[in-house]
Design a protein around this motif. Structure first.
Motif, PDB file in Angstrom:
ATOM      1  N   GLU A  27       1.119  -1.345  -0.016  1.00 27.04           N
ATOM      2  CA  GLU A  27       0.002   0.115   0.000  1.00 27.04           C
ATOM      3  C   GLU A  27       0.805   1.149   0.025  1.00 27.04           C
ATOM      4  O   GLU A  27       0.767   2.099  -0.720  1.00 27.04           O
ATOM      5  CB  GLU A  27      -0.946  -0.127   1.198  1.00 27.04           C
ATOM      6  N   ALA A  28       2.046   1.109   0.571  1.00 31.30           N
ATOM      7  CA  ALA A  28       2.810   2.244   0.746  1.00 31.30           C
ATOM      8  C   ALA A  28       3.665   2.486  -0.636  1.00 31.30           C
ATOM      9  O   ALA A  28       3.855   3.826  -0.991  1.00 31.30           O
ATOM     10  CB  ALA A  28       4.179   1.990   1.883  1.00 31.30           C
ATOM     11  N   GLU A  29       3.618   1.752  -1.429  1.00 29.91           N
ATOM     12  CA  GLU A  29       4.354   1.762  -2.733  1.00 29.91           C
ATOM     13  C   GLU A  29       3.135   2.511  -3.581  1.00 29.91           C
ATOM     14  O   GLU A  29       3.566   3.409  -4.485  1.00 29.91           O
ATOM     15  CB  GLU A  29       4.785   0.749  -3.435  1.00 29.91           C
ATOM     16  N   TYR A  30       1.955   2.147  -3.443  1.00 26.43           N
ATOM     17  CA  TYR A  30       0.896   2.908  -4.171  1.00 26.43           C
ATOM     18  C   TYR A  30       0.698   4.275  -4.015  1.00 26.43           C
ATOM     19  O   TYR A  30       0.565   5.251  -4.655  1.00 26.43           O
ATOM     20  CB  TYR A  30      -0.492   2.127  -4.082  1.00 26.43           C
ATOM     21  N   LYS A  31       0.954   4.648  -2.493  1.00 25.24           N
ATOM     22  CA  LYS A  31       1.137   5.949  -2.102  1.00 25.24           C
ATOM     23  C   LYS A  31       2.261   6.723  -2.690  1.00 25.24           C
ATOM     24  O   LYS A  31       2.108   7.794  -3.015  1.00 25.24           O
ATOM     25  CB  LYS A  31       0.990   5.854  -0.528  1.00 25.24           C
ATOM     26  N   ARG A  32       3.467   6.165  -2.763  1.00 28.11           N
ATOM     27  CA  ARG A  32       4.561   6.845  -3.316  1.00 28.11           C
ATOM     28  C   ARG A  32       4.148   7.110  -4.624  1.00 28.11           C
ATOM     29  O   ARG A  32       4.774   8.224  -5.194  1.00 28.11           O
ATOM     30  CB  ARG A  32       5.807   5.814  -3.193  1.00 28.11           C
ATOM     31  N   ILE A  33       3.603   6.268  -5.646  1.00 24.40           N
ATOM     32  CA  ILE A  33       3.198   6.314  -6.867  1.00 24.40           C
ATOM     33  C   ILE A  33       2.410   7.665  -6.895  1.00 24.40           C
ATOM     34  O   ILE A  33       2.577   8.391  -7.796  1.00 24.40           O
ATOM     35  CB  ILE A  33       2.772   5.359  -7.603  1.00 24.40           C
ATOM     36  N   LYS A  34       1.376   7.874  -6.131  1.00 32.03           N
ATOM     37  CA  LYS A  34       0.507   8.849  -6.273  1.00 32.03           C
ATOM     38  C   LYS A  34       1.442  10.144  -6.013  1.00 32.03           C
ATOM     39  O   LYS A  34       0.913  11.127  -6.627  1.00 32.03           O
ATOM     40  CB  LYS A  34      -0.716   8.748  -5.042  1.00 32.03           C
ATOM     41  N   ALA A  35       1.972  10.176  -4.961  1.00 33.99           N
ATOM     42  CA  ALA A  35       2.942  11.415  -4.592  1.00 33.99           C
ATOM     43  C   ALA A  35       3.723  11.737  -5.886  1.00 33.99           C
ATOM     44  O   ALA A  35       4.002  12.885  -6.131  1.00 33.99           O
ATOM     45  CB  ALA A  35       3.601  10.938  -3.394  1.00 33.99           C
ATOM     46  N   LYS A  63      -7.113   3.126  -6.882  1.00 32.83           N
ATOM     47  CA  LYS A  63      -7.754   1.475  -6.955  1.00 32.83           C
ATOM     48  C   LYS A  63      -6.931   0.517  -6.395  1.00 32.83           C
ATOM     49  O   LYS A  63      -7.245  -0.260  -5.569  1.00 32.83           O
ATOM     50  CB  LYS A  63      -7.948   1.111  -8.302  1.00 32.83           C
ATOM     51  N   GLY A  64      -5.655   0.604  -6.311  1.00 28.36           N
ATOM     52  CA  GLY A  64      -4.620  -0.606  -5.797  1.00 28.36           C
ATOM     53  C   GLY A  64      -4.458  -0.343  -4.297  1.00 28.36           C
ATOM     54  O   GLY A  64      -4.476  -1.437  -3.629  1.00 28.36           O
ATOM     55  N   GLU A  65      -4.716   0.934  -3.862  1.00 25.52           N
ATOM     56  CA  GLU A  65      -4.620   1.036  -2.163  1.00 25.52           C
ATOM     57  C   GLU A  65      -5.704   0.419  -1.619  1.00 25.52           C
ATOM     58  O   GLU A  65      -5.770  -0.145  -0.578  1.00 25.52           O
ATOM     59  CB  GLU A  65      -4.740   2.737  -2.036  1.00 25.52           C
ATOM     60  N   ASN A  66      -6.732   0.325  -2.389  1.00 28.52           N
ATOM     61  CA  ASN A  66      -8.136  -0.600  -1.928  1.00 28.52           C
ATOM     62  C   ASN A  66      -8.496  -1.789  -2.410  1.00 28.52           C
ATOM     63  O   ASN A  66      -9.515  -2.226  -2.090  1.00 28.52           O
ATOM     64  CB  ASN A  66      -9.360   0.434  -2.296  1.00 28.52           C
ATOM     65  N   ALA A  67      -7.656  -2.223  -3.201  1.00 28.06           N
ATOM     66  CA  ALA A  67      -7.629  -3.793  -3.869  1.00 28.06           C
ATOM     67  C   ALA A  67      -7.679  -4.628  -2.630  1.00 28.06           C
ATOM     68  O   ALA A  67      -6.948  -4.619  -2.011  1.00 28.06           O
ATOM     69  CB  ALA A  67      -6.614  -3.905  -4.730  1.00 28.06           C
ATOM     70  N   HIS A  68      -8.515  -5.690  -2.918  1.00 25.74           N
ATOM     71  CA  HIS A  68      -8.519  -6.856  -1.926  1.00 25.74           C
ATOM     72  C   HIS A  68      -7.359  -7.808  -2.359  1.00 25.74           C
ATOM     73  O   HIS A  68      -6.822  -8.544  -1.416  1.00 25.74           O
ATOM     74  CB  HIS A  68      -9.779  -7.617  -2.270  1.00 25.74           C
ATOM     75  N   SER A  69      -6.956  -7.707  -3.558  1.00 28.63           N
ATOM     76  CA  SER A  69      -5.718  -8.640  -3.896  1.00 28.63           C
ATOM     77  C   SER A  69      -4.938  -7.671  -4.657  1.00 28.63           C
ATOM     78  O   SER A  69      -5.245  -7.285  -5.832  1.00 28.63           O
ATOM     79  CB  SER A  69      -6.124  -9.760  -4.581  1.00 28.63           C
TER      80      SER A  69
END
Length: 97
Positions: A27-35, A63-69
């Motif tokens: 999830e942290a990587e998705y946040k980094r991508i968003k930033a 969508k990735g941050e909230n993905a179930h998988s």
């Protein structure tokens, strides 16, 4: 440390490429991508091609941050990720001139 546009694009490319390669992400990587995307979008001199690409990557990260998988999310978006990687490489070549 301030990253140049080229550095930011390289980092974005690397993060997306590793997702494809290892089929893993946090999830942290998705946040980094968003930033990163927000930072790149803040540059006033972005061209049309990158301006169309970045919202897609941003939405993918949300969508990735909230993905179930995370693995399923990467797999479902594999074609888009490959397209983004090619576009990022092209943009980097154009901006290096």
């Amino acid at each position: 440390m301030i990253l140049t546009m080229h550095n930011q694009l390289t980092l974005l490319h690397d993060l997306l490429d590793e997702q494809l390669l290892y089929k893993s992400v946090t999830e942290a990587e998705y946040k980094r991508i968003k930033a990163l995307v927000r930072s790149i979008m803040a540059h006033q001199h972005n061209g049309d091609h990158i301006s169309r690409l970045l919202p897609e990557v941003y939405y993918y990260s949300i969508k990735g941050e909230n993905a179930h998988s995370f693995i399923d999310h990467i797999t479902e978006n594999e074609a888009n990720i490959k397209k983004w990687l090619q576009a990022i490489n092209q943009i980097k070549k154009e901006t290096a001139i």
